[in-house]
Motif scaffolding. Structure first.
Motif, mmCIF file in Angstrom:
data_model
loop_
_atom_site.group_PDB
_atom_site.id
_atom_site.type_symbol
_atom_site.label_atom_id
_atom_site.label_comp_id
_atom_site.label_asym_id
_atom_site.label_seq_id
_atom_site.Cartn_x
_atom_site.Cartn_y
_atom_site.Cartn_z
ATOM 1 N N GLU A 135 -1.523 -8.803 -8.780
ATOM 2 C CA GLU A 135 -1.971 -8.472 -7.426
ATOM 3 C C GLU A 135 -1.504 -7.085 -7.021
ATOM 4 O OE1 GLU A 135 -4.030 -10.038 -5.205
ATOM 5 O OE2 GLU A 135 -4.451 -11.272 -6.976
ATOM 6 N N PHE A 136 -0.281 -6.754 -7.390
ATOM 7 C CA PHE A 136 0.266 -5.450 -7.016
ATOM 8 C C PHE A 136 -0.504 -4.324 -7.698
ATOM 9 C CE2 PHE A 136 3.582 -2.069 -7.597
ATOM 10 C CZ PHE A 136 3.629 -1.690 -6.267
ATOM 11 N N LYS A 137 -0.943 -4.531 -8.934
ATOM 12 C CA LYS A 137 -1.685 -3.498 -9.665
ATOM 13 C C LYS A 137 -3.006 -3.167 -8.971
ATOM 14 C CE LYS A 137 0.201 -4.323 -14.289
ATOM 15 N NZ LYS A 137 -0.081 -4.797 -15.674
ATOM 16 N N LYS A 138 -3.540 -4.102 -8.194
ATOM 17 C CA LYS A 138 -4.797 -3.860 -7.489
ATOM 18 C C LYS A 138 -4.660 -2.774 -6.428
ATOM 19 C CE LYS A 138 -6.483 -8.618 -8.114
ATOM 20 N NZ LYS A 138 -6.905 -9.872 -7.428
ATOM 21 N N PHE A 139 -3.421 -2.481 -6.013
ATOM 22 C CA PHE A 139 -3.196 -1.447 -5.005
ATOM 23 C C PHE A 139 -3.185 -0.047 -5.608
ATOM 24 C CE2 PHE A 139 -1.623 -5.243 -2.916
ATOM 25 C CZ PHE A 139 -2.019 -5.068 -1.605
ATOM 26 N N GLY A 140 -3.281 0.047 -6.941
ATOM 27 C CA GLY A 140 -3.354 1.364 -7.581
ATOM 28 C C GLY A 140 -1.991 1.954 -7.885
ATOM 29 N N VAL A 141 -2.013 3.195 -8.376
ATOM 30 C CA VAL A 141 -0.784 3.841 -8.849
ATOM 31 C C VAL A 141 0.193 4.136 -7.708
ATOM 32 C CG1 VAL A 141 -1.872 4.861 -10.869
ATOM 33 C CG2 VAL A 141 -1.921 6.096 -8.711
ATOM 34 N N PHE A 142 -0.303 4.265 -6.481
ATOM 35 C CA PHE A 142 0.575 4.569 -5.356
ATOM 36 C C PHE A 142 1.064 3.311 -4.637
ATOM 37 C CE2 PHE A 142 -2.052 8.434 -5.793
ATOM 38 C CZ PHE A 142 -1.037 9.352 -6.009
ATOM 39 N N GLY A 143 0.745 2.156 -5.194
ATOM 40 C CA GLY A 143 1.248 0.921 -4.620
ATOM 41 C C GLY A 143 0.788 0.700 -3.188
ATOM 42 N N PHE A 144 1.749 0.374 -2.320
ATOM 43 C CA PHE A 144 1.430 0.052 -0.928
ATOM 44 C C PHE A 144 1.296 1.290 -0.036
ATOM 45 C CE2 PHE A 144 4.089 -3.845 -2.045
ATOM 46 C CZ PHE A 144 2.983 -4.614 -2.337
ATOM 47 N N MET A 145 1.495 2.477 -0.592
ATOM 48 C CA MET A 145 1.532 3.698 0.214
ATOM 49 C C MET A 145 0.241 3.893 1.019
ATOM 50 S SD MET A 145 2.236 7.628 -1.017
ATOM 51 C CE MET A 145 3.709 7.090 -1.895
ATOM 52 N N HIS A 146 -0.897 3.656 0.392
ATOM 53 C CA HIS A 146 -2.178 3.862 1.086
ATOM 54 C C HIS A 146 -2.307 2.920 2.276
ATOM 55 C CE1 HIS A 146 -6.393 4.839 1.694
ATOM 56 N NE2 HIS A 146 -6.686 3.554 1.655
ATOM 57 N N VAL A 147 -1.889 1.668 2.109
ATOM 58 C CA VAL A 147 -1.962 0.692 3.198
ATOM 59 C C VAL A 147 -1.082 1.126 4.356
ATOM 60 C CG1 VAL A 147 -1.514 -1.706 3.858
ATOM 61 C CG2 VAL A 147 -2.474 -1.187 1.600
ATOM 62 N N PHE A 191 9.987 -8.112 -2.274
ATOM 63 C CA PHE A 191 9.185 -7.251 -3.147
ATOM 64 C C PHE A 191 8.576 -6.095 -2.359
ATOM 65 C CE2 PHE A 191 5.219 -6.162 -5.360
ATOM 66 C CZ PHE A 191 5.675 -5.961 -6.649
ATOM 67 N N THR A 192 8.045 -6.366 -1.166
ATOM 68 C CA THR A 192 7.451 -5.288 -0.361
ATOM 69 C C THR A 192 8.517 -4.301 0.101
ATOM 70 O OG1 THR A 192 7.625 -6.628 1.666
ATOM 71 C CG2 THR A 192 5.550 -6.728 0.439
ATOM 72 N N ARG A 193 9.696 -4.796 0.469
ATOM 73 C CA ARG A 193 10.783 -3.883 0.876
ATOM 74 C C ARG A 193 11.215 -3.007 -0.290
ATOM 75 N NH1 ARG A 193 12.605 -8.477 3.808
ATOM 76 N NH2 ARG A 193 14.120 -9.008 2.200
ATOM 77 N N GLN A 194 11.250 -3.583 -1.480
ATOM 78 C CA GLN A 194 11.637 -2.807 -2.668
ATOM 79 C C GLN A 194 10.620 -1.722 -2.984
ATOM 80 O OE1 GLN A 194 12.030 -5.982 -5.523
ATOM 81 N NE2 GLN A 194 14.230 -6.222 -5.154
ATOM 82 N N HIS A 195 9.415 -1.899 -2.497
ATOM 83 C CA HIS A 195 8.365 -0.893 -2.718
ATOM 84 C C HIS A 195 8.096 -0.084 -1.450
ATOM 85 C CE1 HIS A 195 7.779 -3.443 -6.258
ATOM 86 N NE2 HIS A 195 7.200 -2.394 -6.823
ATOM 87 N N PHE A 196 9.153 0.113 -0.688
ATOM 88 C CA PHE A 196 9.198 1.096 0.411
ATOM 89 C C PHE A 196 8.322 0.732 1.618
ATOM 90 C CE2 PHE A 196 9.598 3.255 -3.740
ATOM 91 C CZ PHE A 196 10.949 3.542 -3.684
ATOM 92 N N VAL A 197 8.144 -0.548 1.862
ATOM 93 C CA VAL A 197 7.492 -0.991 3.093
ATOM 94 C C VAL A 197 8.599 -1.512 4.001
ATOM 95 C CG1 VAL A 197 5.777 -2.506 4.144
ATOM 96 C CG2 VAL A 197 5.404 -1.606 1.830
ATOM 97 N N GLU A 198 8.984 -0.726 5.009
ATOM 98 C CA GLU A 198 10.148 -1.064 5.824
ATOM 99 C C GLU A 198 9.813 -1.821 7.106
ATOM 100 O OE1 GLU A 198 12.106 2.305 7.538
ATOM 101 O OE2 GLU A 198 10.303 3.556 7.432
ATOM 102 N N PHE A 199 8.540 -1.844 7.497
ATOM 103 C CA PHE A 199 8.168 -2.465 8.766
ATOM 104 C C PHE A 199 7.726 -3.909 8.554
ATOM 105 C CE2 PHE A 199 7.313 2.102 9.287
ATOM 106 C CZ PHE A 199 8.248 2.365 10.286
ATOM 107 N N TYR A 200 8.274 -4.783 9.379
ATOM 108 C CA TYR A 200 8.054 -6.211 9.219
ATOM 109 C C TYR A 200 6.579 -6.584 9.367
ATOM 110 C CZ TYR A 200 8.370 -11.236 10.027
ATOM 111 O OH TYR A 200 8.195 -12.591 9.963
ATOM 112 N N ASP A 201 5.863 -5.954 10.310
ATOM 113 C CA ASP A 201 4.461 -6.291 10.502
ATOM 114 C C ASP A 201 3.619 -5.945 9.275
ATOM 115 O OD1 ASP A 201 5.380 -3.760 11.508
ATOM 116 O OD2 ASP A 201 3.345 -3.324 12.160
ATOM 117 N N LEU A 202 3.928 -4.807 8.639
ATOM 118 C CA LEU A 202 3.219 -4.446 7.418
ATOM 119 C C LEU A 202 3.618 -5.348 6.259
ATOM 120 C CD1 LEU A 202 3.136 -0.536 7.440
ATOM 121 C CD2 LEU A 202 1.274 -2.130 7.832
#
Length: 234
Positions: free
Chosen positions: A57-69, A15-26
Motif C-alpha cells: 500500500e505504501f508503494k502506491k504513494f510513489g517514491v516521495f511517500g506521503f509527502m504529496h498528500v 508507520f505514518t509518524r516514521q514517514h514524517f507525517v506529524e499531524f494527527y488528522d493527516l
C-alpha cells in the motif's frame, strides 16, 4: 474477510509518524486509507502478512511517500484559512464594526497629516510595538509547547491558525509610512487623497493583522471542532 486489529491500527499510526507525517488528522486519513487497502489485499491474497500488505500500500504513494498528500492537504487548509480571514475582514465592513474602522481611518489621516513628533519618539514607538508583539508570540508559543509536552496531538489547521498570525506580525514595519508625512504641509487635493488612501491601506492592513493574530486564534477551538468532528473527542 480478515480485518485489522487495534494493534495493527496503532502500528499504522506509528508507520505514518516514521514517514514524517506529524499531524494527527493527516495520520488518521492515511491510516484509514491504508487500512482499507490492506483489507482489500487480504481479500484477494489471504496468505500475505500485515507487513507485506502495508508495504504494498505504501508503494502506491510513489517514491516521495506521503509527502504529496501532506502538501495537498496543507494547500487545502491554507485556502480554508484564507477564506476564514476574508470572512472576518468583510464582517468589519458591516454596521456597527465599520464605524470603528472608519474612526480608525479618520484618526490615522489626522496623525499622518498633522503630527510633528520627533524621529526619536517615532522609532521608540516602533520598537516598543515590535517588542510587545514578539513577547505575545513568545508567550503563545510557550503555551503551545506546554500542551505538546502533555502529549496533545498536533492538528494541521491548528498549526496554520497560530503560525499565520505570528508571520503576519512582522509586517509591523509598515508603520514607517507614518514618517513619510512628518512635517509635510502640502494641502493639494492629490496629496490629501494620497493620505486618505494610505490611511485606508494602513488600517485595513492592521485589521488583517488583528484578525490573524488575535481574533481567529481566540476562536480556534470553535473552528477546530467545525473542521474536525473528532477533535473534541480526541
Amino acid at each position: 474477510m480478515q480485518q485489522l486489529s487495534d494493534d495493527h491500527i496503532q502500528s499504522l499510526y506509528i508507520f505514518t509518524r516514521q514517514h514524517f507525517v506529524e499531524f494527527y488528522d493527516l495520520q488518521t486519513e492515511l491510516v484509514d486509507h491504508m487500512a482499507n487497502g490492506i483489507e482489500r489485499q487480504w481479500e484477494k491474497h489471504p496468505g500475505i502478512t500485515f507487513e507485506q500488505a502495508r508495504d504494498r500500500e505504501f508503494k502506491k504513494f510513489g517514491v516521495f511517500g506521503f509527502m504529496h498528500v501532506v502538501e495537498q492537504r496543507q494547500k487545502a487548509m491554507g485556502r480554508k484559512y484564507g477564506k476564514m480571514v476574508w470572512y472576518h475582514f468583510v464582517d468589519y465592513m458591516k454596521v456597527p464594526k465599520v464605524l470603528s474602522l472608519s474612526l480608525a481611518v479618520l484618526l490615522t489621516y489626522f496623525v499622518l497629516k498633522y503630527s510633528t513628533i520627533s524621529d526619536e519618539l517615532f522609532v521608540g514607538a516602533i520598537i516598543g510595538l515590535a517588542l510587545l508583539f514578539i513577547a505575545a508570540i513568545f508567550i503563545r508559543r510557550r503555551q503551545l509547547k506546554i500542551k505538546k509536552e502533555e502529549n496533545e496531538k498536533k492538528w494541521l489547521f491548528k498549526e496554520i491558525i497560530y503560525n499565520q498570525g505570528a508571520i503576519g506580525g512582522f509586517a509591523i514595519l509598515l508603520m514607517h509610512f507614518f514618517n513619510i508625512f512628518n512635517g509635510i504641509e502640502d494641502i493639494s487635493l492629490m496629496h490629501n487623497l494620497w493620505i486618505v488612501a494610505l490611511s485606508i491601506f494602513i488600517c485595513s492592513f492592521y485589521l488583517f493583522l488583528y484578525i490573524m493574530a488575535i481574533e481567529i486564534p481566540k476562536r480556534a477551538e470553535e473552528y477546530l471542532m467545525q473542521t474536525y468532528p473528532e477533535y473534541d473527542l480526541v
